[in-house]
Design a protein around this motif. Structure first.
Motif, PDB file in Angstrom:
ATOM      1  N   TYR A 127       0.817  -1.213   0.000  1.00 28.06           N
ATOM      2  CA  TYR A 127       0.000   0.000   0.000  1.00 28.06           C
ATOM      3  C   TYR A 127       0.852   1.265   0.000  1.00 28.06           C
ATOM      4  CZ  TYR A 127      -4.237  -2.671   0.224  1.00 28.06           C
ATOM      5  OH  TYR A 127      -5.256  -3.531  -0.093  1.00 28.06           O
ATOM      6  N   SER A 128       2.003   1.184   0.605  1.00 31.09           N
ATOM      7  CA  SER A 128       2.925   2.311   0.572  1.00 31.09           C
ATOM      8  C   SER A 128       3.371   2.567  -0.871  1.00 31.09           C
ATOM      9  CB  SER A 128       4.135   2.024   1.462  1.00 31.09           C
ATOM     10  OG  SER A 128       5.068   3.054   1.365  1.00 31.09           O
ATOM     11  N   ARG A 129       3.686   1.502  -1.582  1.00 33.25           N
ATOM     12  CA  ARG A 129       4.113   1.635  -2.989  1.00 33.25           C
ATOM     13  C   ARG A 129       2.959   2.141  -3.851  1.00 33.25           C
ATOM     14  NH1 ARG A 129       7.226   3.410  -6.628  1.00 33.25           N
ATOM     15  NH2 ARG A 129       7.508   2.090  -8.437  1.00 33.25           N
ATOM     16  N   LEU A 130       1.752   1.646  -3.633  1.00 34.92           N
ATOM     17  CA  LEU A 130       0.590   2.117  -4.387  1.00 34.92           C
ATOM     18  C   LEU A 130       0.371   3.611  -4.161  1.00 34.92           C
ATOM     19  CD1 LEU A 130      -1.950  -0.810  -3.859  1.00 34.92           C
ATOM     20  CD2 LEU A 130      -0.725  -0.223  -5.960  1.00 34.92           C
ATOM     21  N   THR A 131       0.534   4.045  -2.927  1.00 37.98           N
ATOM     22  CA  THR A 131       0.385   5.468  -2.601  1.00 37.98           C
ATOM     23  C   THR A 131       1.453   6.294  -3.304  1.00 37.98           C
ATOM     24  OG1 THR A 131      -0.635   4.923  -0.477  1.00 37.98           O
ATOM     25  CG2 THR A 131       0.269   7.141  -0.716  1.00 37.98           C
ATOM     26  N   GLU A 132       2.688   5.797  -3.341  1.00 38.40           N
ATOM     27  CA  GLU A 132       3.770   6.493  -4.050  1.00 38.40           C
ATOM     28  C   GLU A 132       3.421   6.658  -5.534  1.00 38.40           C
ATOM     29  OE1 GLU A 132       7.469   4.421  -3.581  1.00 38.40           O
ATOM     30  OE2 GLU A 132       7.404   4.562  -1.393  1.00 38.40           O
ATOM     31  N   LEU A 133       2.929   5.594  -6.145  1.00 31.96           N
ATOM     32  CA  LEU A 133       2.563   5.641  -7.559  1.00 31.96           C
ATOM     33  C   LEU A 133       1.421   6.631  -7.796  1.00 31.96           C
ATOM     34  CD1 LEU A 133       2.768   1.840  -8.396  1.00 31.96           C
ATOM     35  CD2 LEU A 133       4.318   3.637  -9.190  1.00 31.96           C
ATOM     36  N   LYS A 134       0.437   6.609  -6.910  1.00 35.22           N
ATOM     37  CA  LYS A 134      -0.696   7.536  -7.013  1.00 35.22           C
ATOM     38  C   LYS A 134      -0.204   8.977  -6.897  1.00 35.22           C
ATOM     39  CE  LYS A 134      -4.794   8.992  -4.535  1.00 35.22           C
ATOM     40  NZ  LYS A 134      -5.603   8.808  -3.349  1.00 35.22           N
ATOM     41  N   ASP A 135       0.630   9.238  -5.902  1.00 34.19           N
ATOM     42  CA  ASP A 135       1.141  10.594  -5.679  1.00 34.19           C
ATOM     43  C   ASP A 135       2.004  11.080  -6.852  1.00 34.19           C
ATOM     44  OD1 ASP A 135      -0.190  10.606  -3.278  1.00 34.19           O
ATOM     45  OD2 ASP A 135       1.609  10.248  -2.055  1.00 34.19           O
TER      46      ASP A 135
ATOM     47  N   GLY B 140       1.236  10.524  -9.839  1.00 34.42           N
ATOM     48  CA  GLY B 140       0.331  10.735 -10.970  1.00 34.42           C
ATOM     49  C   GLY B 140       0.184   9.540 -11.884  1.00 34.42           C
ATOM     50  N   ARG B 141       0.613   8.396 -11.440  1.00 34.19           N
ATOM     51  CA  ARG B 141       0.522   7.179 -12.253  1.00 34.19           C
ATOM     52  C   ARG B 141      -0.878   6.607 -12.164  1.00 34.19           C
ATOM     53  NH1 ARG B 141       5.756   5.045 -13.180  1.00 34.19           N
ATOM     54  NH2 ARG B 141       4.701   3.744 -14.716  1.00 34.19           N
ATOM     55  N   GLY B 142      -1.339   6.044 -13.255  1.00 29.14           N
ATOM     56  CA  GLY B 142      -2.645   5.386 -13.277  1.00 29.14           C
ATOM     57  C   GLY B 142      -2.498   3.916 -12.937  1.00 29.14           C
ATOM     58  N   LEU B 143      -3.423   3.413 -12.169  1.00 30.75           N
ATOM     59  CA  LEU B 143      -3.398   2.003 -11.777  1.00 30.75           C
ATOM     60  C   LEU B 143      -4.768   1.389 -12.023  1.00 30.75           C
ATOM     61  CD1 LEU B 143      -1.763   2.412  -8.256  1.00 30.75           C
ATOM     62  CD2 LEU B 143      -0.625   1.623 -10.314  1.00 30.75           C
ATOM     63  N   LEU B 144      -4.785   0.133 -12.370  1.00 23.71           N
ATOM     64  CA  LEU B 144      -6.028  -0.611 -12.484  1.00 23.71           C
ATOM     65  C   LEU B 144      -5.943  -1.760 -11.495  1.00 23.71           C
ATOM     66  CD1 LEU B 144      -8.717  -1.252 -13.840  1.00 23.71           C
ATOM     67  CD2 LEU B 144      -7.433  -2.608 -15.506  1.00 23.71           C
ATOM     68  N   ILE B 145      -6.809  -1.717 -10.497  1.00 19.11           N
ATOM     69  CA  ILE B 145      -6.824  -2.750  -9.467  1.00 19.11           C
ATOM     70  C   ILE B 145      -8.187  -3.420  -9.502  1.00 19.11           C
ATOM     71  CG2 ILE B 145      -6.628  -3.238  -7.007  1.00 19.11           C
ATOM     72  CD1 ILE B 145      -4.982  -0.618  -6.791  1.00 19.11           C
ATOM     73  N   ALA B 146      -8.207  -4.711  -9.746  1.00 18.29           N
ATOM     74  CA  ALA B 146      -9.463  -5.458  -9.774  1.00 18.29           C
ATOM     75  C   ALA B 146      -9.671  -6.111  -8.415  1.00 18.29           C
ATOM     76  CB  ALA B 146      -9.420  -6.520 -10.866  1.00 18.29           C
TER      77      ALA B 146
ATOM     78  N   ALA C 222     -13.992  -3.299  -1.772  1.00 16.06           N
ATOM     79  CA  ALA C 222     -13.714  -1.864  -1.888  1.00 16.06           C
ATOM     80  C   ALA C 222     -12.916  -1.345  -0.707  1.00 16.06           C
ATOM     81  CB  ALA C 222     -15.014  -1.087  -2.038  1.00 16.06           C
ATOM     82  N   ARG C 223     -13.127  -1.918   0.466  1.00 16.41           N
ATOM     83  CA  ARG C 223     -12.390  -1.462   1.655  1.00 16.41           C
ATOM     84  C   ARG C 223     -10.893  -1.626   1.466  1.00 16.41           C
ATOM     85  NH1 ARG C 223     -14.838  -5.357   5.767  1.00 16.41           N
ATOM     86  NH2 ARG C 223     -14.706  -6.576   3.879  1.00 16.41           N
ATOM     87  N   GLN C 224     -10.542  -2.604   0.659  1.00 20.53           N
ATOM     88  CA  GLN C 224      -9.136  -2.931   0.459  1.00 20.53           C
ATOM     89  C   GLN C 224      -8.364  -1.805  -0.231  1.00 20.53           C
ATOM     90  OE1 GLN C 224      -8.594  -6.196  -2.283  1.00 20.53           O
ATOM     91  NE2 GLN C 224      -6.931  -7.028  -1.043  1.00 20.53           N
ATOM     92  N   ILE C 225      -9.004  -1.037  -1.088  1.00 24.37           N
ATOM     93  CA  ILE C 225      -8.267  -0.049  -1.869  1.00 24.37           C
ATOM     94  C   ILE C 225      -8.748   1.389  -1.696  1.00 24.37           C
ATOM     95  CG2 ILE C 225      -7.541  -1.670  -3.633  1.00 24.37           C
ATOM     96  CD1 ILE C 225      -9.798  -0.453  -5.385  1.00 24.37           C
ATOM     97  N   LYS C 226      -9.666   1.612  -0.762  1.00 23.38           N
ATOM     98  CA  LYS C 226     -10.237   2.960  -0.633  1.00 23.38           C
ATOM     99  C   LYS C 226      -9.194   4.035  -0.333  1.00 23.38           C
ATOM    100  CE  LYS C 226     -11.583   2.521   4.188  1.00 23.38           C
ATOM    101  NZ  LYS C 226     -12.685   2.455   5.110  1.00 23.38           N
ATOM    102  N   THR C 227      -8.086   3.662   0.256  1.00 25.50           N
ATOM    103  CA  THR C 227      -7.065   4.664   0.581  1.00 25.50           C
ATOM    104  C   THR C 227      -6.229   5.072  -0.623  1.00 25.50           C
ATOM    105  OG1 THR C 227      -5.496   2.952   1.239  1.00 25.50           O
ATOM    106  CG2 THR C 227      -6.855   3.912   2.982  1.00 25.50           C
ATOM    107  N   VAL C 228      -6.247   4.270  -1.691  1.00 35.22           N
ATOM    108  CA  VAL C 228      -5.416   4.590  -2.848  1.00 35.22           C
ATOM    109  C   VAL C 228      -6.223   4.892  -4.112  1.00 35.22           C
ATOM    110  CG1 VAL C 228      -3.371   3.367  -2.042  1.00 35.22           C
ATOM    111  CG2 VAL C 228      -5.055   2.159  -3.423  1.00 35.22           C
ATOM    112  N   ALA C 229      -7.535   4.756  -4.064  1.00 32.78           N
ATOM    113  CA  ALA C 229      -8.352   4.953  -5.265  1.00 32.78           C
ATOM    114  C   ALA C 229      -9.020   6.325  -5.286  1.00 32.78           C
ATOM    115  CB  ALA C 229      -9.420   3.863  -5.350  1.00 32.78           C
TER     116      ALA C 229
END
Length: 85
Positions: A11-19, A21-27, A31-38
């Motif tokens: 999740y730390s890495r996902l947050t770095e990617l989000k910050d 400006g990278r786009g991610l597709l998480i299937a 929803a609780r699992q990704i609400k902090t990064v989506a």
């Protein structure tokens, strides 16, 4: 999936990617699992993967849950009306 230290690292890495400006597709079905990064969400339906909704993440999740609740209530009401308890 995995032990807490691994999850935190992911999740730390996902947050770095989000910050960055990278786009991610998480299937996921959780929803609780990704609400902090989506920021945005997409709801697909059935085997055809028909798009039901695309919007801000919290809006999509809230609307989807509301729709599922209404569907369950309608099914329960129909069963009761038809005597299929």
């Amino acid at each position: 999936v995995g032990p807490p230290p691994f999850k935190e690292k992911c999740y730390s890495r996902l947050t770095e990617l989000k910050d960055a400006g990278r786009g991610l597709l998480i299937a996921t079905t959780d929803a609780r699992q990704i609400k902090t990064v989506a920021d945005h969400g997409l709801v697909l339906a059935g085997e055809s993967s028909r798009v039901l909704a695309v919007d801000e993440f919290t809006t999509v999740v809230t609307d989807h849950k509301r729709g599922r609740t209404q569907l369950r209530k309608a099914r329960k009401k129909r069963k009761k009306r038809d005597g299929d308890d």
